[in-house]
Design an enzyme around this catalytic site. Sequence first.
Site, PDB file in Angstrom:
ATOM      1  N   GLY C  50       0.797  -1.209   0.000  1.00 17.70           N
ATOM      2  CA  GLY C  50       0.000   0.000   0.000  1.00 17.70           C
ATOM      3  C   GLY C  50       0.831   1.260   0.000  1.00 17.70           C
ATOM      4  N   HIS C 257      15.746  -6.966   2.752  1.00 19.15           N
ATOM      5  CA  HIS C 257      14.607  -7.586   3.416  1.00 19.15           C
ATOM      6  C   HIS C 257      15.018  -8.983   3.863  1.00 19.15           C
ATOM      7  CE1 HIS C 257      10.566  -8.943   4.190  1.00 19.15           C
ATOM      8  NE2 HIS C 257      10.137  -7.706   4.029  1.00 19.15           N
ATOM      9  N   ARG C 273       6.969 -13.988  10.547  1.00 22.90           N
ATOM     10  CA  ARG C 273       7.708 -13.944  11.806  1.00 22.90           C
ATOM     11  C   ARG C 273       6.866 -13.277  12.872  1.00 22.90           C
ATOM     12  NH1 ARG C 273      11.936 -10.651  10.852  1.00 22.90           N
ATOM     13  NH2 ARG C 273      11.046 -10.200   8.815  1.00 22.90           N
TER      14      ARG C 273
HETATM   15  C1  LIG Z   1       8.310  -6.768  -4.276  1.00 15.50           C
HETATM   16  C2  LIG Z   1       8.170  -5.316  -3.973  1.00 15.50           C
HETATM   17  C3  LIG Z   1       7.118  -4.879  -3.188  1.00 15.50           C
HETATM   18  C4  LIG Z   1       6.977  -3.537  -2.889  1.00 15.50           C
HETATM   19  N1  LIG Z   1       5.931  -3.154  -2.104  1.00 15.50           N
HETATM   20  C5  LIG Z   1       5.806  -1.853  -1.787  1.00 15.50           C
HETATM   21  C6  LIG Z   1       4.741  -1.422  -0.955  1.00 15.50           C
HETATM   22  O1  LIG Z   1       3.911  -2.218  -0.532  1.00 15.50           O
HETATM   23  N2  LIG Z   1       4.646  -0.113  -0.656  1.00 15.50           N
HETATM   24  C7  LIG Z   1       5.538   0.799  -1.133  1.00 15.50           C
HETATM   25  O2  LIG Z   1       5.401   1.966  -0.834  1.00 15.50           O
HETATM   26  N3  LIG Z   1       6.548   0.426  -1.935  1.00 15.50           N
HETATM   27  C8  LIG Z   1       6.717  -0.877  -2.275  1.00 15.50           C
HETATM   28  N4  LIG Z   1       7.750  -1.247  -3.083  1.00 15.50           N
HETATM   29  C9  LIG Z   1       8.595  -0.219  -3.708  1.00 15.50           C
HETATM   30  C10 LIG Z   1       7.855   0.464  -4.885  1.00 15.50           C
HETATM   31  O3  LIG Z   1       7.046  -0.487  -5.519  1.00 15.50           O
HETATM   32  C11 LIG Z   1       8.763   1.057  -5.937  1.00 15.50           C
HETATM   33  O4  LIG Z   1       9.704   1.833  -5.332  1.00 15.50           O
HETATM   34  C12 LIG Z   1       8.005   1.935  -6.932  1.00 15.50           C
HETATM   35  O5  LIG Z   1       6.953   1.230  -7.493  1.00 15.50           O
HETATM   36  C13 LIG Z   1       8.884   2.473  -8.014  1.00 15.50           C
HETATM   37  O6  LIG Z   1       8.085   3.122  -9.003  1.00 15.50           O
HETATM   38  P1  LIG Z   1       8.717   3.916 -10.211  1.00 15.50           P
HETATM   39  O7  LIG Z   1       7.620   4.530 -10.966  1.00 15.50           O
HETATM   40  O8  LIG Z   1       9.779   4.801  -9.704  1.00 15.50           O
HETATM   41  O9  LIG Z   1       9.457   2.828 -11.078  1.00 15.50           O
HETATM   42  P2  LIG Z   1       8.919   1.507 -11.800  1.00 15.50           P
HETATM   43  O10 LIG Z   1       7.513   1.257 -11.530  1.00 15.50           O
HETATM   44  O11 LIG Z   1       9.912   0.443 -11.513  1.00 15.50           O
HETATM   45  O12 LIG Z   1       8.999   1.890 -13.316  1.00 15.50           O
HETATM   46  C14 LIG Z   1      10.195   2.019 -14.025  1.00 15.50           C
HETATM   47  C15 LIG Z   1       9.889   2.263 -15.475  1.00 15.50           C
HETATM   48  O13 LIG Z   1      11.053   2.585 -16.174  1.00 15.50           O
HETATM   49  C16 LIG Z   1      11.158   1.828 -17.341  1.00 15.50           C
HETATM   50  N5  LIG Z   1      12.566   1.737 -17.686  1.00 15.50           N
HETATM   51  C17 LIG Z   1      13.575   1.259 -16.937  1.00 15.50           C
HETATM   52  N6  LIG Z   1      14.729   1.381 -17.606  1.00 15.50           N
HETATM   53  C18 LIG Z   1      14.450   1.974 -18.771  1.00 15.50           C
HETATM   54  C19 LIG Z   1      15.234   2.384 -19.892  1.00 15.50           C
HETATM   55  N7  LIG Z   1      16.542   2.218 -19.920  1.00 15.50           N
HETATM   56  N8  LIG Z   1      14.609   2.943 -20.938  1.00 15.50           N
HETATM   57  C20 LIG Z   1      13.260   3.117 -20.927  1.00 15.50           C
HETATM   58  N9  LIG Z   1      12.493   2.769 -19.891  1.00 15.50           N
HETATM   59  C21 LIG Z   1      13.083   2.199 -18.840  1.00 15.50           C
HETATM   60  C22 LIG Z   1      10.481   0.546 -17.002  1.00 15.50           C
HETATM   61  O14 LIG Z   1      10.061  -0.111 -18.158  1.00 15.50           O
HETATM   62  C23 LIG Z   1       9.316   1.048 -16.175  1.00 15.50           C
HETATM   63  O15 LIG Z   1       8.273   1.466 -17.016  1.00 15.50           O
HETATM   64  C24 LIG Z   1       7.913  -2.596  -3.388  1.00 15.50           C
HETATM   65  C25 LIG Z   1       8.951  -3.027  -4.183  1.00 15.50           C
HETATM   66  C26 LIG Z   1       9.105  -4.365  -4.458  1.00 15.50           C
HETATM   67  C27 LIG Z   1      10.281  -4.796  -5.254  1.00 15.50           C
END
Ligand SMILES: Cc1cc2nc3c(=O)[nH]c(=O)nc-3n(C[C@H](O)[C@H](O)[C@H](O)COP(=O)(O)OP(=O)(O)OC[C@H]3O[C@@H](n4cnc5c(N)ncnc54)[C@H](O)[C@@H]3O)c2cc1C
Lengths: 219, 245, 615
Positions: C50, C257, C273
Amino acid sequence: MSLSSTANHPTLNARRMDGVLDWAQMLSGVGLIAFMWAHMLLVGSVLLSPAIMNDIAEFFEKSGMAQVGGPLIFLLFMAHFVLAARKIPFRLENQKTIWEHAKLLHHADTWLWVVQASTAMVILIMGAIHMWAVLSDLPIVALKCAETLQKNKWWLAFYLLLAPLVHVHLGIGLYRIAVKWGFAGRAERKGLKRFVNVLILVSVGISVLTLFRFWFMEA
Amino acid sequence: MARSLKFNIFRYNPQDSESTPHMESFVLEETDSMTLFIALNRIREEQDPSLQFDFCCRAGICGSCGMVINGRPGLACHTKTKDLPADITLLPLPVFQLVGDLSVDTGSWFRELYDTVESWIHTKKVFDPAAPEERMEDEVAESIYELDRCIECGCCIAACGTARMRPDFLGAAGINKVGRFLIDPRDERTEQDYYEIIGTDMGIFGCMGLLACEDVCPKHMPLQNQLGFLRRKMGITALKNFFGK
Amino acid sequence: MQTIYTDVLVIGAGLAGERAAIEAAQAGFSAICLSLVPSRRSHSSAAMGGMQAALGNCAKGDGDCPDVHFSDTVKGSDWGCDQEVARMFADNAPIEMRRLAHWGVPWGRVVPGKGSYFKGGKLYDKEEKEENRGLINSRDFGGTAKWRTCYVSDGTGHSVLYTVDNVCAKLGVEVHDKTEAISLIHDGATCFGAVARCLRTGELRVYLAKASVIATGGFGRIYPGTTNAVICDGGGHITALNTGIVPMGNMEAVQFHPTGIVPTEILVTEGCRGDGGTLLDVNEERFMHVYEPEKQELASRDVVARWMTHHIRQGKGVKSPYGDHLWLDIRHLGEKHITGKLREVYEICTSFLGVDPIHQLIPVRPTHHYSMGGVRTNKDGAAYGLGGLFSVGEAACWDMHGFNRLGGNSLAETVVAGGIVGKKIAEFLQGAEVTFNSAVIDAEVKKQQERIQNVIRCKAGTENVYKVRAAMQDALFKGANIFRTKEGLTECIATLQETLARARKVGLKSNGLGVNPELSAALKIEGQVKMALMLSCGALNRTESRGSHNREDFPARNDRDWLSRTLAYWKSETDDLPTLKYEAATQVFHIPPGDRGYGKSEIIKADAKAESKGE
Ligand SMILES: Cc1cc2nc3c(=O)[nH]c(=O)nc-3n(C[C@H](O)[C@H](O)[C@H](O)COP(=O)(O)OP(=O)(O)OC[C@H]3O[C@@H](n4cnc5c(N)ncnc54)[C@H](O)[C@@H]3O)c2cc1C
Ligand code: HEM
Ligand code: SF4
Ligand code: SF4
Ligand code: FES
């Protein structure tokens, strides 16, 4: 910010008929099912006694229902064909696609449809022959049917093939109407399938017994 | 104890003039908890670095890795080799444009779908940053989410006989998407508006009820129920329109 | 060569990128997002838990407000964050949640009446107020004073991303998916867009834009095991660091984690846990009670992760083809509990491991999870060093997380920052006149074409990209993991420098035609090793422990010398090490550095007498 706008697709009148045609297809199928069951029971009544069958047939003829209803059923039959044919792949390319698709997928319901579409084509031809043969030679009397069958073994083979095909097509049709229109949901699907299987077996059983009853009927 | 697995993989690189579509075999020792994600990456890293396939989340949530696994469309990342015979045949999803080997272009297909079904909330209301949110019953929210869960993996499209024969068919995922907005009280579109979109053979009336979609959907979306519901709903609208005029 | 013009080029179509693009589009500018995968497959969709926002609608969130949220965030960051930014974030988060509701997110809503909840295996009662019926609900997340995490069942990121992408479709924000940005076009002062490689055909394309945005998410894939998606490989960061003038902030701030499953490192929740699950070693014996007699398995995330790694290093790990791991045991919780409250865990174990946690042990190990660091920007999201370049989301070091981000704060950051930065971009564009210098563009394209040809033809050598990548990952895993020492980091840096030399000699085994995956990997490898070096050099230099950066040889948080942010530059392409600079962590103190109230407490105060500064 304003997030307005409504759906405004160009309306093609031809497309708008699709829903009505779908109803018509379903209803024509249901109509044929109703007829087939009635038909099965009528002819099957010979199992009880030829006299009962004769009486029922006579009733239909006297009241003119056979003369009028027969061609109507034929029309329904043709209408159903025309409607359902919208979904049959007539182009070789599509036939190849769906065939390969079914082979690849190992998926029972997809095979059911292939079976339905192919039984349909056979029923179209055989059903038409049958109707023409029966309706052009009224009245329907048990003995006459028996004679026809016994005189020409091909007729027996003809019906032994047609009857199961019709019941299979009908059963699958029933099942598919139920799932397509959501009369049977996810939870009911399995039970429905079992029901249809039993239905097909019973119907085919009755039909085959009927045919043999004719076959062994003393002239 | 470890099995030796034989992977028969569809190969074709449209960008290579010397490449022709063919099947190629790779052999791997099976390891514990091996999934197709692990196996395919090992093949790429150890045997043929040009092998194309798509993975992203590798956790069954992003929908990238749809492919035909021994005949059935499914997500490769949550398919364990343990559950498969030693002979594993992998093909790219049909219907979608092939990019190369096991990789297909689902993105363009779905993007076009968003435009066709206008997959967004249609409302005349304007957002007011100072106001509290509009209320909604939790039950309603949950039922919307139930239909919003689709990950657009394309498995239902690839498994659908109708979609394979008619390129303009919206498929279960597309029809379900309309259902998602139809039950959302925030969307002001009328039944008639939805009818314009899916009340045709390109939409709900094209569906032949083969239910392959229901049977392959890795998210177990309630597709059968949804298709049935919408066929009845749109069917009634069709009759209203037909007799209403 | 195809050249595409747009007002805003957003590299990345995750939540952060799309949210920023929407803001620009609403201001009347054209916007294109690039993405490696269809936008909805971006890693934002994987966040289940969330987003935090102080709405205070639910009973356990009663009395919550942005002030409390702000204070939780600053404490969480171990005072490493920019407090102005954290403030903006906390203030805007509730508005953004409501906006998302307006756009169509099916948020979980408050249901009035009595209910109960579990905490530490015990049952408590709560009662939701009638007057809050139907308002946005929240759940509990670690490190927060109130229940503040807005959620959509177990698919928050998914639902929010789909909604935001729908708005993009509506507004005509184009998404060019299967397109990978490989370098920025700039003249040393202004950014003009990017050169991208089409992942449908392998061809290069030029995107020219008045404003460019890096929103490419995390870069977890430089570690061997991470909960991040396989596309979180730092490609966007590499384009920025290759300019030589845009710095990366706090690359050493990496969150781990404790329970990623082995193999595939998918996350299983801490709830295991929390509800009484235990950790076992190779002899199927518990060990946490030896290291932490008090809290045992329930010590905080970083502490548990640290001891697990220690125990594996002692040779007590379970050997597997996927490396050493430990066991998570929840068998004693019973079938009802496991298939009920821990259903998600049950499903992950059965569908990805083929392990039935009711009767079997779950293989786990500490796993990279989140990168606090990234492209350093000011509070408007403008990258340091280049005009017309912005960054937002996990890719950026905006910096509201400092040295540790709270659960639920990063997903919220994507949309809140996306909105704020998007507005700033629109303002920037309002007056912007840009003349594209064709010489600069041609030179960059030529450079990339040559680079590609060189790799394909093995001009510099025939190093195997996958082996080089494994060497880099291994070095980080050994030296720049959960806990760090001078020796470990020094060795790590030495190995990475060797690896960098090898990375420069990578050549393809395959023919490189079309969307060749080996080529994609090869084009990134040198940049990835550079990022790894920034990370480990930053960690070596930082002679203190702060948030998730744990130096065993410097266990205290040192506010006197290290209340600062690392800025790492790769000044010249041929350098073998990054250049590190530092800036104050925050210009404004709303909350002066103090005790977090959890975790270890040794602090060297800002006004403590100076000793000799670390390295
Ligand atoms: C398993 C997991 C669970 C998580 N759960 C939570 C949670 O419950 N709550 C929370 O707050 N956060 C959570 N996080 C963290 C959070 O999800 C991320 O930090 C956040 O979604 C990142 O969003 P963003 O838009 O920055 O990047 P992303 O959603 O990762 O998007 C990156 C974009 O960049 C594009 N891209 C990448 N490289 C290139 C390139 N060279 N050229 C063109 N496009 C490129 C990709 O295709 C993608 O569209 C979680 C993370 C993980 C791994
Ligand atoms: C005794 C005769 C027949 C009976 C009882 C019967 C019954 C049915 C029923 C109940 C259905 C399901 C309808 C629906 O899905 O909406 C159906 C479908 C179908 N029928 Fe028949 N039918 C008969 C003859 C024929 C004939 C002669 C054809 C000729 C081509 C035919 C072709 C089809 C096809 C192709 C379908 C599938 C339609 C679809 O997939 O939507 N049927 N039939
Ligand atoms: S409905 Fe199911 S099979 Fe179809 S795209 Fe969505 S998740 Fe995939
Ligand atoms: S039920 Fe309809 S949508 Fe689903 S596979 Fe069959 S034809 Fe396609
Ligand atoms: S890789 Fe995301 S669903 Fe398989």
